[in-house]
Design an enzyme around this catalytic site. Structure first.
Site, PDB file in Angstrom:
ATOM      1  N   ASP A   4       0.818  -1.214   0.000  1.00 39.47           N
ATOM      2  CA  ASP A   4       0.000   0.000   0.000  1.00 39.47           C
ATOM      3  C   ASP A   4       0.855   1.268   0.000  1.00 39.47           C
ATOM      4  O   ASP A   4       0.638   2.182   0.801  1.00 39.47           O
ATOM      5  CB  ASP A   4      -0.945   0.015   1.206  1.00 39.47           C
ATOM      6  CG  ASP A   4      -1.734  -1.265   1.371  1.00 39.47           C
ATOM      7  OD1 ASP A   4      -2.028  -1.901   0.350  1.00 39.47           O
ATOM      8  OD2 ASP A   4      -2.053  -1.627   2.512  1.00 39.47           O
ATOM      9  N   GLU A  59     -11.844  -0.746  -2.839  1.00 38.71           N
ATOM     10  CA  GLU A  59     -11.111  -0.111  -1.755  1.00 38.71           C
ATOM     11  C   GLU A  59      -9.931   0.664  -2.326  1.00 38.71           C
ATOM     12  O   GLU A  59      -9.721   0.708  -3.532  1.00 38.71           O
ATOM     13  CB  GLU A  59     -10.617  -1.169  -0.758  1.00 38.71           C
ATOM     14  CG  GLU A  59      -9.674  -2.180  -1.368  1.00 38.71           C
ATOM     15  CD  GLU A  59      -9.273  -3.283  -0.397  1.00 38.71           C
ATOM     16  OE1 GLU A  59      -9.995  -3.493   0.588  1.00 38.71           O
ATOM     17  OE2 GLU A  59      -8.239  -3.932  -0.638  1.00 38.71           O
TER      18      GLU A  59
END
Length: 765
Positions: free
Chosen positions: A47, A213
């Site tokens: 991420d 997401e």
């Protein structure tokens, strides 16, 4: 020197200037890099997001993980930080929290998905606290810390019917802050307070879809682009993550994909930015964005190496995680949509590196102004003693400090600027010949404005004025960037160079010229830093062509014009596994097949499968299916099938929306099932999906098979269409090549719907 005349069109005003006859400097040959850029630095870096610090270096931040497992470390680093001078060569720079400094309100939660911004002269790091189902904020005066806890930024409850993670800040033109967040399966947005420390006002849902997401928003050419990922982020070799995007004309939406489908629609979406291509990278996703000194955008994201997808169990064996190192690749904007490397996907092997060394300019980290020349009525007062450029202030006449090196004609020039005292102005010089002939882009405190001004023969010939946001803090660092391409100049003012400018100007030039870049000061004490000029990047404007299906192979094709159900006649090329399926008939030139209360998933292999041989070599299969399912789990489509535990499947499927109040989402589900030998202990069989383009009652489905003989694997890519003409290309699933794949059809999972297959066609590429 030769005289040229220019014009600025934003306010209908003329801008003019002079040019020197010096040749355009040529930048040094581009260096190269290879993914992952974190190789040899950390074992994993999920991420990732990046920012350019005010020290001129780039910093990256990642999800809490065991980043030094290969060095014998069993534990995790909490939001690890990396530092780089060139976006390619990184070094470890610490972590945001340690077990000793982690705030008590976290209740010991792991910390995920950081987002880094620069707000009010401090670095704001937003991060997910899944154990508390909220988003936290830490701030620091420097990008490497020390970090101060600023608590949770979301209300309790947040107002978003989803997991409160995967947040990202966006600052709009005008200065308003917005926070995007959400996971499994809704993305929400709310406006934040002026200090960007808490959300305020209503919460708006802007996107929903199966496992949607990882939102990240930028603004470009009048559109707000919402990047996100869907399917599974971290399931080793079965990770179906892709990066997709929708765009809107308002930060609150509605956002639509490149097929015109609202991101709130209960269907899977198009707008694929990056996906697996069958090379070593699996499940690319959860992206940030960075811009190099040439103006080229880069996607910053993680990918899973196919040859080593899983970390060893960590934290005493309690954590079993997927390896997700950081990747960067060129992000192209083609016909108004972002796409990775013109559609080539994640790279492996040597690639041209980001431009991080200017042809002119300085970070002033050496505390020197060598290579610069002063001009103006007052030539003194410039210093770099504090590691950035300063001017001590003076009267109403501007003071100039410019590079001795000329900048290219097509150039990106930028600098970090602020006014530390007084009501004067600080400016970026572009095409600076001398104090009597130049273009200057001012941040003017007395007028609260962004002002582009042309000075020719000592006279102001024109200026363009754009109001800065009310409350604009001139004492805070802001980046001013000007991109000149041919006759067009675009100016952006932002805090952090993350494509979230608070003010812009678009300037039309009648001509271009050569000159230096530099900094200007007038009537106050000012600072400047990270001055640079680099040749403006050359945009890629054409996508790589989609593969065509090729030549029809009649011997492997069935138009379903017969009267007998395939596989029920002795000479039929079709055969059934657990069939014929009850209720299957031929109707109006189609194969009509009711969905079964039966499954083809892991150990539940009860569904009927209709099979026929595939041709040797590479091929593409296609069907047109009419299917209107109404209940969860109903699905129908095509297969490439080896056995019940090894296959590729592309179906129109219906799945429940997590926390959706009973809502169902129709998806183009592209899944694979096979063994997972890399886990400890080995998993006999695993199944995972990707999600393709939007669905419709009548859909066209394609699976393209490629035999990767060198890698000894089967590669299959999915394509979907709602009209048979415009296709959405999905990613590639792979499996080790063991047995022979056969062409198959299914209609299964829950009774009550009917699938009509118009044909099954096979093509040779």
């Amino acid at each position: 020197m030769a005289r040229r005349w220019l014009a600025l069109s934003t306010s209908g005003l003329l801008l003019c200037g002079l040019t020197s006859a010096i040749d355009t400097p040529v930048a040094a040959a581009a260096a190269t890099y290879a993914n992952p850029v974190t190789n040899g630095v950390v074992d994993t870096f999920p991420d990732p997001v990046t920012i350019r610090g005010k020290d001129g270096l780039w910093y990256a931040y990642g999800t809490q993980n065991p980043v030094f497992q290969s060095k014998g470390e069993d534990g995790e680093r909490m939001l690890p930080i990396l530092r780089s001078a060139d976006l390619v060569t990184w070094q470890y720079a610490g972590q945001v929290f340690t077990p000793q400094t982690q705030p008590a309100w976290h209740n010991g939660s792991r910390l995920w998905a950081p987002d880094i911004r620069y707000v009010g002269n401090r670095y704001h790091l937003y991060y997910s606290v899944p154990g508390r189902n909220t988003v936290g904020l830490a701030t620091s005066p420097t990008p490497a810390g020390p970090w101060s806890d600023a608590g949770a930024v979301l209300s309790t409850p947040s107002g978003c019917p989803t997991g409160n993670i995967d947040q990202a800040l966006f600052t709009d033109t005008g200065g308003a802050h917005y926070l995007y967040w959400g996971s499994y399966d809704t993305v929400c947005v709310a406006r934040m307070n002026a200090s960007a420390t808490r959300i305020e006002g209503p919460v708006t849902q802007v996107a929903r879809g199966r496992r949607m997401e990882g939102a990240f928003v930028v603004k470009r050419d009048g559109f707000y682009y919402l990047f996100y990922s869907d399917a599974g982020c971290c399931d080793g070799a079965f990770s179906g993550y892709q990066v997709k995007a929708g765009r809107a004309t308002n930060p609150l939406g509605p956002f639509t994909d490149d097929e015109g489908v609202d991101l709130m629609a209960l269907t899977s979406k198009g707008g694929v930015v990056a996906g697996a291509t069958g090379n070593r990278w699996i499940g690319p996703g959860h992206n940030g964005l960075q811009t190099d000194l040439s103006g080229q955008d880069w996607l910053v994201y993680h990918g899973i190496p196919a040859d080593n997808p899983d970390l060893a169990p960590a934290s005493g064996g309690t954590l079993k995680l997927t390896r997700r190192p950081m990747l960067i690749d060129r992000l192209d904007w083609i016909n108004g949509w972002p796409v990775l490397r013109a559609g080539a996907g994640p790279s492996e092997g040597a690639q041209p590196a980001p431009v991080t060394t200017p042809v002119a300019g300085s970070t002033f980290n050496d505390r020197s102004i060598s290579g610069m020349r002063a001009d103006g009525v007052a030539r003194t007062g410039w210093s770099a003693a504090q590691g950035h450029l300063s001017h001590e202030g003076g009267g109403p006449e501007p003071a100039y400090l410019a590079t001795e090196t000329k900048a290219p004609a097509d150039v990106r020039a930028e600098a970090d600027l602020r006014i530390t005292a007084g009501t004067g102005a600080v400016g970026l010089l572009v095409n600076f010949v001398d104090r009597r002939n130049h273009v200057v882009i001012w941040l003017d405190r007395s007028r609260n404005a962004l002002i582009s001004r042309a000075v020719v023969d000592g006279r102001t010939r024109s200026e363009t004025v754009t109001a800065l946001p009310a409350g604009f803090r001139f004492e805070d660092w802001h980046n001013v960037a000007a991109e000149v391409r041919g006759s067009r100049m675009v100016v952006e003012v932002s805090a952090d160079r993350l494509r979230d400018s608070v003010a812009t100007q678009e300037v039309e030039l009648l001509d271009t010229r050569l000159g230096a870049v530099g900094v200007a000061a007038r009537g106050g004490q000012v600072d400047a830093d990270n001055l640079s000029a680099a040749p403006l990047y050359q945009p890629v404007t054409t996508r790589l062509p989609q593969p065509s299906p090729g030549e029809l192979l009649p011997q492997y094709t069935d138009e379903f014009n017969g009267t007998s159900v395939p596989g029920t006649e002795p000479d039929s090329p079709w055969r059934w596994v657990r069939g014929p399926a009850t209720g299957t008939t031929m109707v109006d030139g189609t194969l009509s097949w009711p969905t079964q209360n039966a499954e083809l998933h892991l150990g539940s292999n009860t569904a009927s499968v209709l099979l026929r041989d595939a041709p040797p070599g590479d091929y593409t299969i296609e069907t047109r299916i009419r299917f209107a399912p109404e209940s969860a789990a109903q699905q129908a489509g095509i297969l490439l099938y080896e056995n019940d535990d090894r296959y590729f499947k592309l179906v129109h499927s219906v799945l429940p929306l997590n926390r959706g109040g009973g809502a169902l989402v129709h998806v183009s589900e592209f899944s694979k099932e096979g063994e997972r030998p890399t886990t400890t202990p080995p998993t006999p069989v695993a199944n995972a999906p990707m999600f393709g383009g939007p669905t419709a009652t009548t859909m066209w489905l394609r699976l393209a098979y490629h035999a990767d003989t060198a890698g000894r694997q089967a590669e299959v890519q999915a394509f979907t269409s709602r009209d048979g003409t415009h296709w959405v290309a999905n990613s590639v699933w792979t499996l080790p090549a063991l047995g022979t794949l056969k062409i198959g059809l299914v209609s299964m999972n829950r009774a009550g719907a009917e699938a009509r297959f118009d044909y099954l066609r096979t093509y040779r590429p």
